[in-house]
Scaffold this motif. Structure first.
Motif, PDB file in Angstrom:
ATOM      1  N   PHE A  66      66.638  27.946  38.476  1.00 14.36           N
ATOM      2  CA  PHE A  66      67.852  27.136  38.593  1.00 14.36           C
ATOM      3  C   PHE A  66      67.829  26.284  39.872  1.00 14.36           C
TER       4      PHE A  66
ATOM      5  N   TYR B 117      65.642  23.320  39.255  1.00 12.66           N
ATOM      6  CA  TYR B 117      66.343  22.336  38.428  1.00 12.66           C
ATOM      7  C   TYR B 117      67.271  21.493  39.297  1.00 12.66           C
TER       8      TYR B 117
ATOM      9  N   TYR C 126      65.430  24.681  33.829  1.00 11.73           N
ATOM     10  CA  TYR C 126      66.760  25.166  33.458  1.00 11.73           C
ATOM     11  C   TYR C 126      66.685  26.093  32.250  1.00 11.73           C
TER      12      TYR C 126
ATOM     13  N   ALA D  91      74.249  25.329  36.195  1.00 13.10           N
ATOM     14  CA  ALA D  91      73.224  25.978  37.008  1.00 13.10           C
ATOM     15  C   ALA D  91      73.844  26.572  38.274  1.00 13.10           C
TER      16      ALA D  91
END
Length: 385
Positions: free
Chosen positions: A343, A346, A316, A359
């Protein structure tokens, strides 16, 4: 859409990255060698350490060389008994015992030599004048050590109680007194550094805040110096504690605006204890991100992920750093390669994590959809801005 994206990114970047700290444990270690009446090492014997203050017992077994070792014993007065047979404690014969042996925060050595004991017992009073003098000196030293350890432990408890109540000044005063009583205990300096560091954010005067951070750095450095000189290869916790000292020293250096020194110190933590590599490089990435050095930060996050590919927060933060270099081409946001993937990774690792919503919002701002299976060959749907 441009304004919404810029505001969202600025809010997320302004939050910074949290760098955690660790604590060390205040215990001692014991070791020794057991020999029988012929001077031969006693293998597979039991050396039972019983804390005379709280009754806690530690049952240790000798190896083929008659050696025993253990760590994690709390300081205090102990009764130590040696038994011949480790297989059946109830039926085993007691060979020797020592009562009132003081265990300190450092390494403690106690040997048992039945041959020497018998030789001494055979001499009338059992010991020569010189041996008696040595025993008296050793006993006096042990009593002094016991007294010192008791006072130091009391200061540690006093300091922790004050710190838990938010009174860091009282905690600092208590441990400053402790260092004047005995300046050779790394754990005292370590906790003193903690209380200076934790008290700094509460200061309204910038000069006082900086002074406390500098004091924290000095205390941690003293703890490191002492610990490095006493690290024992037989104690697996020694290097872990030393790495913890480096970790908190690095945090104090960073807060004191000594970024490059902080980075080097986190690297020392990773070198000291390989199990902390991922955490150390995440901390480096956090420090460099908060210091406005995103490229160096992402290099650190990559090292963190190489050590621990499941470290979702590193993906992130890496994505945020990449997104900071995004450009606008017409009405479209164009982010550097790897941004959306960071992202997505993540979200794959922590779909409901603390940064999951942001995100997803950032992916949407780039025209990317959220994928549920990162790393597959599924096509990404691109939305127009």
């Amino acid at each position: 859409m441009k304004k919404h994206f810029a505001i969202l990114l600025m809010i997320i970047l302004a939050l910074g990255v949290c760098v955690p700290s660790v604590l060390a444990q205040a215990t001692g270690s014991v070791k020794g060698v057991c020999k029988d009446a012929q001077g031969t090492p006693i293998a597979d014997a039991i050396v039972l350490w019983t804390n005379m203050d709280n009754g806690q017992k530690y049952q240790l077994k000798t190896n083929k060389k008659g050696e025993y070792f253990s760590l994690g014993l709390s300081p205090g007065k102990y009764l130590i008994t040696v038994y011949k047979n480790a297989d059946d404690m109830k039926a085993s014969k007691e060979l020797d015992h020592v009562k009132g042996f003081g265990v300190t925060l450092d390494e403690n050595t106690l040997d048992f030599d039945l041959k020497k004991d018998q030789e001494m017992a055979a001499k009338g009073q059992g010991v020569s004048a010189e041996q008696l003098k040595q025993m008296q000196e050793q006993n006096a030293k042990a009593e002094k050590e016991k007294s010192t350890v008791g006072q130091l432990n009391a200061k540690l408890v006093e300091a922790k109680t004050a710190a838990d109540a938010g009174n860091y000044d009282a905690a600092i005063a208590a441990l400053t007194d402790a260092t004047q009583m005995d300046a050779t205990r790394d754990v005292i300096w370590f906790h003193l550094g903690d209380y200076y560091r934790m008290s700094a954010p509460k200061q309204t005067d910038p000069a006082e805040k900086q002074k406390r951070l500098d004091s924290a750095v000095a205390a941690y450095q003293k703890a490191v110096e002492i610990k490095k000189a006493t690290v024992n290869d037989k104690d697996p916790n020694a290097t872990k504690n030393l790495a913890g000292y480096y970790n908190n020293l690095a945090d104090a250096l960073y807060k004191a605006k000594k970024v490059d020194e902080a980075v080097k110190t986190y690297e020392l933590a990773a070198q000291t204890d390989p199990s902390t590599v991922a955490q150390a490089y995440f901390n480096i990435g956090a420090v460099l991100t908060n210091s406005g050095r995103p490229d160096e930060a992402n290099a650190a996050f990559d090292k963190c992920l190489a050590a621990d590919p499941t470290r979702a927060e590193a993906y992130y933060q890496k994505g945020l750093n990449l997104l900071g270099k995004a450009t606008l081409q017409g009405d479209k946001t164009v982010a550097p390669p790897g941004t959306a993937e960071a992202f997505q990774k993540y979200l794959e690792l922590t779909p409901t994590g603390p940064n999951a919503d942001s995100a997803k919002a950032l992916l949407a701002s780039m025209g990317s959809s959220v994928e549920t299976s990162y790393g597959t060959k599924k096509k990404t749907t691109t939305k127009k801005q």
